[in-house]
Scaffold this active site. Sequence first.
Site, PDB file in Angstrom:
ATOM      1  N   ALA A  66       0.809  -1.234   0.015  1.00 33.49           N
ATOM      2  CA  ALA A  66       0.120   0.067   0.080  1.00 33.49           C
ATOM      3  C   ALA A  66       1.102   1.337   0.081  1.00 33.49           C
ATOM      4  CB  ALA A  66      -0.878   0.065   1.217  1.00 33.49           C
ATOM      5  N   GLY A 112       0.412  -4.937   0.950  1.00 35.62           N
ATOM      6  CA  GLY A 112      -0.953  -5.047   0.006  1.00 35.62           C
ATOM      7  C   GLY A 112      -0.689  -5.536  -1.425  1.00 35.62           C
ATOM      8  N   GLU A 115      -0.792  -9.263  -0.501  1.00 35.80           N
ATOM      9  CA  GLU A 115      -2.265  -9.537  -0.252  1.00 35.80           C
ATOM     10  C   GLU A 115      -2.798  -9.528  -1.401  1.00 35.80           C
ATOM     11  OE1 GLU A 115      -1.990  -6.254   2.793  1.00 35.80           O
ATOM     12  OE2 GLU A 115      -3.179  -7.707   4.079  1.00 35.80           O
ATOM     13  N   GLU A 135       4.387  -5.389   7.413  1.00 41.46           N
ATOM     14  CA  GLU A 135       3.645  -4.249   8.009  1.00 41.46           C
ATOM     15  C   GLU A 135       3.901  -4.026   9.595  1.00 41.46           C
ATOM     16  OE1 GLU A 135       2.236  -6.392   6.079  1.00 41.46           O
ATOM     17  OE2 GLU A 135       0.674  -5.491   4.803  1.00 41.46           O
TER      18      GLU A 135
END
Length: 260
Positions: A66, A112, A115, A135
């Site tokens: 992200a 992300g 993911e 993270e």
Amino acid sequence: MNYENILSEFDSGITTITINRPKKLNALNKATIAELHEAFKAADQDKSTKVIIITGSGNKAFVAGADISEFADFDVDQGEQLAAQGQELLFDYVQNLSTPVIAAINGFALGGGLELALACHFRVASSNAKMGLPEVSLGLIPGYGGTQRLTQLVGKGRAMEMIMTAMMVDANQALAYGLINHLIAQDELLSFCESIARKIMRNSSVAIKAAIKAVNANYTDGVNGYQVEVKAFGNCFGTADFTEGTTAFLEKRKADFPGE
Ligand code: COA
């Protein structure tokens, strides 16, 4: 449709979506997530698209996570909203698409990015790929389904270690973990994924849609996957694809599925 952060190209039954922010290692900002939602939706609704491949532009990254610059000053509510919206628009959305989605992991798939790959129906990676959920090194946890989908795929112990250490696994280790299905030289990654897509395309798209739903039922709270399977199996008997598939077999010819 014109996108700013992604490319979407159709060829011979395959829509290839490429996240196109190579200078930011294809990090997922809000605009990119919104465009990905639109591109996946359009491809899924397009009857001529039989398989979707998602990859990153350049030869360094699939998606490096992200976009950290976008959420660095978020508060608790904004953080929760970021995760909820992302899951709804992209991660859960991709997992539940009825068109098969293959992740072609061409480099870093972090946070992300991993993911997103985990939300796809299966994954193929190039030999330079590196995967991880880093993270906790930022004081966060995975928020786009990583704690759930990584655990489902590689098992609790491996997922816990990957998440707690923020480690990156290389493509060989990812293959051994079952995180990816195939490890391919980078310059052959897309053509290899396309060859799998062509194998998928020979089969009934209606049956594939039902199979995705039944497999996903195993991971849905309160849903009995066996019952979903029984129902979906029965429904197949009412489809034109079933009539064509069985007739073609008995007539010793290749099936030409109408996709209905
Ligand atoms: N969010 C925002 N920008 C990112 C990013 C992310 N997740 N990942 C990389 N970028 C940007 C960098 O800030 C840099 O931008 P700049 O040139 O404007 O400074 C550019 O992409 C290139 O990255 P850089 O760090 O210089 O490349 P590198 O080869 O030295 O390192 C990584 C590659 C992947 C190891 C490193 O970029 C990294 O650790 N990224 C963050 C991974 C992460 O924590 N993801 C989870 C987010 S929740």
